[in-house]
Design a protein around this motif. Structure first.
Motif, PDB file in Angstrom:
ATOM      1  N   GLN A 127     132.625  20.932  14.385  1.00  0.00           N
ATOM      2  CA  GLN A 127     133.793  21.395  13.648  1.00  0.00           C
ATOM      3  C   GLN A 127     134.337  22.632  14.351  1.00  0.00           C
ATOM      4  OE1 GLN A 127     134.877  19.582  11.019  1.00  0.00           O
ATOM      5  NE2 GLN A 127     136.658  20.860  10.770  1.00  0.00           N
TER       6      GLN A 127
ATOM      7  N   TYR B  27     148.754  24.899   6.610  1.00  0.00           N
ATOM      8  CA  TYR B  27     149.456  23.867   5.870  1.00  0.00           C
ATOM      9  C   TYR B  27     148.992  23.945   4.428  1.00  0.00           C
ATOM     10  CZ  TYR B  27     151.176  21.432  10.042  1.00  0.00           C
ATOM     11  OH  TYR B  27     151.833  21.095  11.204  1.00  0.00           O
TER      12      TYR B  27
ATOM     13  N   PRO C 237     150.439  17.125   3.642  1.00  0.00           N
ATOM     14  CA  PRO C 237     150.470  18.563   3.931  1.00  0.00           C
ATOM     15  C   PRO C 237     151.859  19.009   4.359  1.00  0.00           C
ATOM     16  CG  PRO C 237     148.624  17.483   5.034  1.00  0.00           C
ATOM     17  CD  PRO C 237     149.495  16.409   4.509  1.00  0.00           C
TER      18      PRO C 237
ATOM     19  N   PHE D 160     145.101  24.115   4.448  1.00  0.00           N
ATOM     20  CA  PHE D 160     144.418  23.745   5.681  1.00  0.00           C
ATOM     21  C   PHE D 160     144.798  24.722   6.782  1.00  0.00           C
ATOM     22  CE2 PHE D 160     142.474  19.754   4.635  1.00  0.00           C
ATOM     23  CZ  PHE D 160     143.266  19.209   3.637  1.00  0.00           C
TER      24      PHE D 160
ATOM     25  N   PHE E 292     142.346  20.400  12.619  1.00  0.00           N
ATOM     26  CA  PHE E 292     142.425  20.929  11.265  1.00  0.00           C
ATOM     27  C   PHE E 292     141.046  21.331  10.749  1.00  0.00           C
ATOM     28  CE2 PHE E 292     146.738  20.051   9.801  1.00  0.00           C
ATOM     29  CZ  PHE E 292     147.199  19.184  10.783  1.00  0.00           C
ATOM     30  N   GLY E 293     141.051  22.328   9.856  1.00  0.00           N
ATOM     31  CA  GLY E 293     139.853  22.668   9.106  1.00  0.00           C
ATOM     32  C   GLY E 293     139.713  21.747   7.906  1.00  0.00           C
ATOM     33  N   THR E 294     138.666  21.963   7.119  1.00  0.00           N
ATOM     34  CA  THR E 294     138.372  21.086   5.988  1.00  0.00           C
ATOM     35  C   THR E 294     139.130  21.465   4.728  1.00  0.00           C
ATOM     36  OG1 THR E 294     136.442  22.446   5.517  1.00  0.00           O
ATOM     37  CG2 THR E 294     136.081  20.427   6.787  1.00  0.00           C
TER      38      THR E 294
END
Lengths: 116, 113
Positions: free
Chosen positions: B2, B36, B44, B89, B103-105
């Protein structure tokens, strides 16, 4: 900006079948993308849809499983083939405006897919 | 692996107070960062961005801070409003032509009236 619509908004499908998701943009865009968001996870890029040529797939995604078409500047389809429960996810279409930053993308509302 | 991490899956804030959403990244090639916002059943929507040549970018109630040495960015919302309740996000990309956005979670923000 761009307004992006997706069809269907949701579907429940049987294992082994295929589903085609449509993405329509209300203006001409440079690039279109398909993402997957599995429960509790981030948006993962499946592929970049290229107009008039084969899509560019990210690692872990293949054309046989996720065939993509982009016949013109405003429309693209993603097919999820031979589905299994692991394909249950939200599938999102996005686009980047011509002349705009490629990374500032506009997203459709998503298609929520459940595979039984 | 990640490369963009949002370690807080959720955050609750009182209306009128400041909301601070955090994001860390590991890829040194990232030099353009975006936030986002996502409401349920919607895609998003782009909120704000920052280039690595800046350490702050402000747009109304939203400010993004970037600490390159710490590979950390944060989104501040002041004052928070109930309509800000959404999933946020963090995203990052290298610069130069088209580059893949990572993107992050996401962090689910709830602003309590």
């Amino acid at each position: 900006s761009a307004v992006i619509s997706q069809k269907p908004s949701r579907d429940i499908c049987q294992r082994g079948t295929s589903l085609t998701i449509q993405c329509q943009v209300d203006s001409q865009v440079t690039m279109m993308f398909w993402y997957r968001q599995q429960p509790g996870q981030s948006l993962t890029l499946i592929a970049t849809a290229n107009q008039g040529s084969e899509a560019t797939y990210e690692s872990g995604f293949v054309i046989d499983k996720f065939p993509i078409s982009r016949p013109n500047l405003t429309f693209s389809t993603l097919t999820v083939s031979n589905m299994s429960p692991e394909d249950s996810s939200i599938y999102l279409c996005s686009a980047a405006m011509a002349g705009g930053p490629y990374n500032e993308q506009f997203f459709g509302p998503g298609t929520r897919l459940t595979v039984l | 692996d990640q490369q963009v991490k949002q370690n807080s899956p959720s955050l609750s804030v009182q209306e009128g107070r400041i909301s601070i959403l955090n994001c860390d990244y590991t890829n040194s090639m990232f030099d353009y960062f975006l936030w986002y916002k996502k409401y349920p059943a919607e895609g998003p929507t782009f909120l704000i961005s920052i280039s690595s040549i800046k350490d702050k970018n402000e747009d109304g109630r939203f400010t993004v801070f970037l600490n390159k040495s710490a590979k950390h960015l944060s989104l501040h919302i002041v004052p928070s409003q109930p309509g800000d309740s959404a999933v946020y996000f963090c995203a990052a990309t290298p610069s130069g032509g088209y580059q893949k956005v990572t993107f992050g979670t996401g962090t689910k923000l709830q602003v309590i009236p």
